[in-house]
Design a protein around this motif. Structure first.
Motif, PDB file in Angstrom:
ATOM      1  N   TYR A 215      16.144  10.405  -3.997  1.00  0.00           N
ATOM      2  CA  TYR A 215      16.865  11.043  -2.886  1.00  0.00           C
ATOM      3  C   TYR A 215      15.993  11.053  -1.636  1.00  0.00           C
ATOM      4  CZ  TYR A 215      19.663  14.524  -0.387  1.00  0.00           C
ATOM      5  OH  TYR A 215      20.426  15.170   0.548  1.00  0.00           O
ATOM      6  N   ILE A 216      14.716  11.405  -1.851  1.00  0.00           N
ATOM      7  CA  ILE A 216      13.785  11.501  -0.714  1.00  0.00           C
ATOM      8  C   ILE A 216      13.459  10.107  -0.176  1.00  0.00           C
ATOM      9  CG2 ILE A 216      11.382  12.094  -0.166  1.00  0.00           C
ATOM     10  CD1 ILE A 216      11.857  14.575  -2.043  1.00  0.00           C
ATOM     11  N   HIS A 217      13.218   9.176  -1.081  1.00  0.00           N
ATOM     12  CA  HIS A 217      12.914   7.804  -0.641  1.00  0.00           C
ATOM     13  C   HIS A 217      14.094   7.183   0.105  1.00  0.00           C
ATOM     14  CE1 HIS A 217       9.609   7.499  -3.930  1.00  0.00           C
ATOM     15  NE2 HIS A 217       9.096   7.854  -2.766  1.00  0.00           N
ATOM     16  N   ASP A 218      15.294   7.500  -0.350  1.00  0.00           N
ATOM     17  CA  ASP A 218      16.477   6.933   0.309  1.00  0.00           C
ATOM     18  C   ASP A 218      16.589   7.365   1.770  1.00  0.00           C
ATOM     19  OD1 ASP A 218      17.149   5.565  -1.924  1.00  0.00           O
ATOM     20  OD2 ASP A 218      18.739   6.933  -2.591  1.00  0.00           O
ATOM     21  N   LYS A 219      15.933   8.443   2.087  1.00  0.00           N
ATOM     22  CA  LYS A 219      15.932   8.907   3.477  1.00  0.00           C
ATOM     23  C   LYS A 219      14.756   8.342   4.264  1.00  0.00           C
ATOM     24  CE  LYS A 219      18.458  13.156   2.593  1.00  0.00           C
ATOM     25  NZ  LYS A 219      19.612  12.770   3.426  1.00  0.00           N
ATOM     26  N   GLY A 220      14.023   7.456   3.633  1.00  0.00           N
ATOM     27  CA  GLY A 220      12.868   6.862   4.303  1.00  0.00           C
ATOM     28  C   GLY A 220      11.636   7.753   4.284  1.00  0.00           C
ATOM     29  N   LEU A 221      11.677   8.795   3.454  1.00  0.00           N
ATOM     30  CA  LEU A 221      10.551   9.728   3.356  1.00  0.00           C
ATOM     31  C   LEU A 221       9.749   9.432   2.103  1.00  0.00           C
ATOM     32  CD1 LEU A 221      12.573  12.944   4.306  1.00  0.00           C
ATOM     33  CD2 LEU A 221      11.115  11.554   5.813  1.00  0.00           C
ATOM     34  N   LYS A 222       8.641  10.147   1.936  1.00  0.00           N
ATOM     35  CA  LYS A 222       7.779   9.950   0.770  1.00  0.00           C
ATOM     36  C   LYS A 222       7.740  11.218  -0.065  1.00  0.00           C
ATOM     37  CE  LYS A 222       5.026   6.291   2.824  1.00  0.00           C
ATOM     38  NZ  LYS A 222       3.723   5.900   3.388  1.00  0.00           N
ATOM     39  N   PHE A 223       7.473  11.028  -1.353  1.00  0.00           N
ATOM     40  CA  PHE A 223       7.606  12.110  -2.326  1.00  0.00           C
ATOM     41  C   PHE A 223       6.232  12.511  -2.866  1.00  0.00           C
ATOM     42  CE2 PHE A 223       8.633  13.164  -6.941  1.00  0.00           C
ATOM     43  CZ  PHE A 223       9.104  14.445  -6.664  1.00  0.00           C
ATOM     44  N   GLY A 224       5.947  13.805  -2.829  1.00  0.00           N
ATOM     45  CA  GLY A 224       4.670  14.294  -3.328  1.00  0.00           C
ATOM     46  C   GLY A 224       4.825  15.323  -4.428  1.00  0.00           C
ATOM     47  N   MET A 225       3.822  15.391  -5.292  1.00  0.00           N
ATOM     48  CA  MET A 225       3.840  16.387  -6.362  1.00  0.00           C
ATOM     49  C   MET A 225       2.488  17.077  -6.452  1.00  0.00           C
ATOM     50  SD  MET A 225       6.314  14.950  -9.357  1.00  0.00           S
ATOM     51  CE  MET A 225       6.421  16.594 -10.075  1.00  0.00           C
ATOM     52  N   TYR A 226       2.343  17.912  -7.474  1.00  0.00           N
ATOM     53  CA  TYR A 226       1.207  18.826  -7.597  1.00  0.00           C
ATOM     54  C   TYR A 226       0.721  18.833  -9.039  1.00  0.00           C
ATOM     55  CZ  TYR A 226      -0.849  23.525  -8.256  1.00  0.00           C
ATOM     56  OH  TYR A 226      -1.646  24.576  -8.594  1.00  0.00           O
ATOM     57  N   ASN A 227      -0.569  18.948  -9.220  1.00  0.00           N
ATOM     58  CA  ASN A 227      -1.107  19.216 -10.557  1.00  0.00           C
ATOM     59  C   ASN A 227      -2.470  19.878 -10.393  1.00  0.00           C
ATOM     60  OD1 ASN A 227      -1.805  19.089 -13.435  1.00  0.00           O
ATOM     61  ND2 ASN A 227      -0.028  17.750 -13.566  1.00  0.00           N
ATOM     62  N   ASP A 228      -3.319  19.774 -11.401  1.00  0.00           N
ATOM     63  CA  ASP A 228      -4.531  20.580 -11.457  1.00  0.00           C
ATOM     64  C   ASP A 228      -5.532  19.857 -12.348  1.00  0.00           C
ATOM     65  OD1 ASP A 228      -5.078  23.917 -11.148  1.00  0.00           O
ATOM     66  OD2 ASP A 228      -6.296  22.849 -12.613  1.00  0.00           O
ATOM     67  N   ILE A 229      -6.825  19.940 -12.013  1.00  0.00           N
ATOM     68  CA  ILE A 229      -7.827  19.291 -12.877  1.00  0.00           C
ATOM     69  C   ILE A 229      -8.212  20.159 -14.069  1.00  0.00           C
ATOM     70  CG2 ILE A 229      -8.833  17.787 -11.111  1.00  0.00           C
ATOM     71  CD1 ILE A 229     -11.110  19.882 -10.831  1.00  0.00           C
ATOM     72  N   GLY A 230      -7.657  21.353 -14.150  1.00  0.00           N
ATOM     73  CA  GLY A 230      -7.943  22.210 -15.299  1.00  0.00           C
ATOM     74  C   GLY A 230      -6.930  22.018 -16.397  1.00  0.00           C
ATOM     75  N   THR A 231      -6.871  22.982 -17.294  1.00  0.00           N
ATOM     76  CA  THR A 231      -5.938  22.903 -18.415  1.00  0.00           C
ATOM     77  C   THR A 231      -4.544  23.363 -18.020  1.00  0.00           C
ATOM     78  OG1 THR A 231      -6.608  25.113 -19.093  1.00  0.00           O
ATOM     79  CG2 THR A 231      -7.743  23.251 -20.136  1.00  0.00           C
ATOM     80  N   ASN A 232      -4.494  24.263 -17.031  1.00  0.00           N
ATOM     81  CA  ASN A 232      -3.215  24.846 -16.607  1.00  0.00           C
ATOM     82  C   ASN A 232      -3.093  24.753 -15.092  1.00  0.00           C
ATOM     83  OD1 ASN A 232      -4.088  26.109 -19.156  1.00  0.00           O
ATOM     84  ND2 ASN A 232      -2.268  27.371 -18.959  1.00  0.00           N
ATOM     85  N   LEU A 233      -1.879  24.878 -14.625  1.00  0.00           N
ATOM     86  CA  LEU A 233      -1.659  24.993 -13.194  1.00  0.00           C
ATOM     87  C   LEU A 233      -1.924  26.435 -12.768  1.00  0.00           C
ATOM     88  CD1 LEU A 233       1.683  22.970 -12.917  1.00  0.00           C
ATOM     89  CD2 LEU A 233      -0.671  22.160 -13.221  1.00  0.00           C
TER      90      LEU A 233
END
Lengths: 158, 600
Positions: free
Chosen positions: B110-128
């Protein structure tokens, strides 16, 4: 608006750590009954449904409730069920030396602490000095649960 | 060969590129792209906290287009914490089904179709940070596959529940990995040498350690999460002995030490000789534990090799930085393995804890410099709350005060200091504060990640006129890619570009060279009252501070007149002197000018 009576000053530490712990379900049950009494069951069910709790990272089946989870639940109740707005200035909560240890929980902790809903814990240092802690990972002991509801009542009524 | 990280123990480092001694070599790791300008986009955290949903995210993407933010350079739509299931499913990350029912690929499409870019989140530990047990630690390759399958263009990676530091929600005793033991002395034997030296004969290099009661404590890297200490200068300490060896060969080294598990005294010990590319590491592991940080014991003999003549023997622990670098590198390397052509932008979010200004450029495109700018994030229907200043990290000025002297760590060949997401549009900040917030971030080449519910913005309104100020954005996105330097502060004693100043009752002047040969100058009043004194800076001063990074400093200096454009009002004027001055800046206000050569 103050919702804390003189004898419930937020700065007074809670030294009653020997009371009975409760499960998450027990606190949810208590909150639900209060919501029912206040005719706010719909708001409660939206705020405390299984999905909503899971989204907050709370295990509704946890046999022993942590103080942090209690803070999240009480803050959620305060905001979404009792309709009490957040205090804008939370700087006074920085007396809790561990306030920023959990960076995603700061506002939950600050709001319930400043409202007097959960009291701090006292850590005695060598030499006699004392630190106030929230102790997020400590066991939640609802020694004065009835006070929460009384406070909400006062808060809701201004 | 890449780095192997696990949940069992800190990484075994065999390649010196992950070592502290490589931090200044300017080399980046495979897959780290050079030449990127600061990221621009929207992140869900300040707006919605853990309550973000697919529907809200789509609404933000729609508003991007409606407001024309995409045309202004904003491109990333980033899901922060709260979007995954609480546990992995068959070992993989999975979408939280109530909030993101259609899954991440569909949302990305959906985001790419609008010409935008998609980002996400994570963590270098065991949990967020919000609790879900889905951190990347030990799952890097699996997660990299997922992110690439989902079409992720940007990943913000946090540091909660980290196993090898006393990070948020981590075991406080993890401090044992981040500091060396207290050291009382050493013995070196071999080839006819029998040397016994107390700690006081050693030299304390760097910052943070001290000699106390006959032993040295505080050997490690100090914690930069809070605002207390300057980001400029040494961030760690070593205890160094000069050893005169009678011959090339092997020697026995014994150390008198005491271990702990708290900030300042830990249990992880590194023994090395030489420095830079000549460093030889002889030990890099936990030391046998003593009873307490005050009970000193003698180590087993460590075998070290010395050269005839003077040797530098280093007792240290740089693992706080090295471990964190390894964890971020493991994720980058996993992306490389899945798709060596990937262009995923890596936003390091370890809150300045391990001084990422020293190493972040090797793996990441930006690095947070402090804990969060606000802890009072919003929700659907609640804009959340920001502050101008506080005693801890919340506040525009708090983040600015640190970032403004970190310009030497940033650049097109490195990446960008990240003083956290924008709070424009949150309660608690007035329009003047929001304008200055935006000008600061643009001048400092900070990532411009909007943090408000964009449904509250309409074209032409006050908020829009800030976040859509094309002239300000052009400073941030200027192709020369240079963070502004502070060339004056009313409270600086002698070095405005280096001094860490936390008193906000002051005014600053920043200067930033631009690719067309011009210079942006920002006059900033951080105080809560009108700055009634004149603020001025001359061309020579600007050139003295930023001339080396200017396109043509000589031409700028030689000009007989200049064109000045006020980037907030759009008004243009001519300057026929060498002095730029302003007066009467309101509380928390700024005047930001672009100065171009009019006549040579």
């Amino acid at each position: 608006m103050s919702v804390v009576s003189d004898e419930e000053k937020t700065g007074a530490p809670d030294d009653e750590t020997e009371g009975e712990a409760v499960s998450a379900e027990r606190l949810i049950d208590m909150l639900r009954r209060q919501a029912e009494a206040d005719d706010k069951l719909k708001a409660f069910d939206e705020a405390f449904g299984a999905d909503a709790l899971r989204a907050c990272g709370i295990d509704a089946h946890a046999p022993v409730l942590m103080r942090l989870d209690a803070a999240i639940m009480l803050h959620t109740y305060m905001l979404k069920v009792a309709g009490i707005a957040n205090l804008e200035d939370i700087s006074a909560a920085s007396v809790l030396k561990d306030l920023y240890d959990c960076r995603k929980c700061v506002n939950h902790i600050a709001q319930v602490y400043l409202r007097g809903l959960i009291k701090p814990r006292r850590l005695k240092m060598p030499g006699g000095a004392e630190l106030l802690l929230f102790d997020a990972k400590g066991v939640f002991i609802p020694t004065h649960v009835d006070k929460f509801f009384r406070m909400w009542y006062h808060a809701a009524c201004g | 060969m890449g780095i192997n990280v696990s949940t069992e123990r800190p990484a075994v480092i065999e390649d010196s590129k992950y070592r502290y001694d490589s931090f200044k070599d300017g080399k980046v790791f495979d897959g780290k792209k050079k030449g990127r300008l600061p990221a621009m986009g929207w992140n869900s955290w300040n707006a919605f906290g853990s309550g973000n949903t697919s529907a809200l995210t789509r609404a933000m993407a729609d508003k991007f287009i409606e407001l024309g933010l995409d045309k202004l350079g904003y491109e990333y739509i980033v899901l922060d914490d709260g979007c995954y299931k609480q546990e992995r499913v068959d070992g993989k990350l999975s979408n939280e089904e109530v909030k993101f029912p259609e899954g991440f690929r569909a949302l990305a499409d959906y985001i790419h179709d609008k010409g935008l870019k998609f980002g996400m989140y994570n963590d270098i530990g065991t949990n967020l940070c919000a609790g879900a047990a889905v951190g990347t630690c030990g799952h890097e390759l699996t997660d990299a596959r997922s992110y690439i399958e989902w079409g992720v263009d940007f990943i913000k990676v946090d540091n909660c529940y980290y196993l090898w530091d006393n990070a948020t929600f981590s075991n406080a005793e993890n401090a044992q990995y981040t500091y060396a033991p207290n050291i009382r002395g050493i013995e070196v034997e071999g080839n006819g040498l029998a040397l016994k030296l107390s700690a006081s004969y050693g030299e304390l290099k760097g910052a943070g350690a001290e000699l106390k009661d006959g032993y040295v404590t505080g050997i490690g890297t100090f914690d930069g999460t809070g605002p207390q200490q300057s980001p400029v200068g040494d961030m760690s300490a070593e205890l160094v002995f000069k050893i005169e060896a009678p011959a090339d060969g092997e020697y026995d080294l014994q150390i008198r030490y005491a271990t702990g598990k708290e900030p300042g005294v830990g249990s992880w010990l590194q023994i090395a000789t030489g420095d830079g590319a000549d460093t030889k590491i002889f030990y890099d592991d936990m030391a046998v534990a003593s009873e307490s940080p005050a009970d000193f014991i003698s180590s087993q003999p460590f075998k070290i090799t010395l050269s005839k003549g003077e040797n530098i023997l280093r007792l240290m622990n740089h693992r706080r930085q090295e471990n964190t670098l390894c964890s971020y590198a493991a994720l980058l390397e996993a992306f490389n393995e899945v798709d060596k052509e990937h262009g995923i932008l890596l936003s390091i979010c370890e809150w300045g804890k391990t001084q990422p200004q020293n190493w972040g450029y090797k793996v990441g495109d930006s690095w947070r410099i402090l804990n969060d700018i606000t802890f009072q994030v919003g929700a659907d229907g609640n804009p959340g709350r920001g502050e101008w200043a506080s005693d801890y990290t919340p506040g525009v000025a708090v983040q600015y005060n640190k970032a403004v002297i970190m310009d030497d760590y940033a650049g097109l060949d490195k990446g960008w200091n990240d003083p956290d997401m924008l709070m424009i549009g949150m309660d608690g900040l007035d329009i003047s504060q929001c304008r200055t917030h935006f000008a600061m971030w643009c001048m400092m080449n900070s990532p411009l990640m909007l943090g408000l519910d964009l449904r509250r913005v309409n074209k032409g309104d006050e908020l829009y006129n800030i976040i859509a100020n094309a002239d300000l954005i052009a400073l941030n996105q200027d192709a020369l890619g240079v963070q502004a330097k502070r060339v004056y502060s009313s409270l600086a004693e002698s070095e405005p570009d280096k001094e860490y100043i936390r008193d906000n009752n002051r005014a600053d002047i920043l200067a930033k060279p631009l690719s067309d040969g011009s210079v942006a100058v920002s006059f900033i009043n951080l105080s809560d009252h009108e700055w009634d004194k004149e603020l001025s800076v001359d061309i020579d001063t600007i050139i003295r501070y930023i001339g080396a990074k200017m396109k043509d400093a000589d031409a700028f200096k030689a000009a007989s007149s200049y064109k000045i454009k006020d980037l907030w009002s759009g008004k243009e004027s001519t300057l026929a002197t060498k002095n730029i001055s302003v007066s009467g800046i309101g509380a928390f206000g700024n005047i930001t000018l672009k100065i171009s050569v009019l006549e040579g």
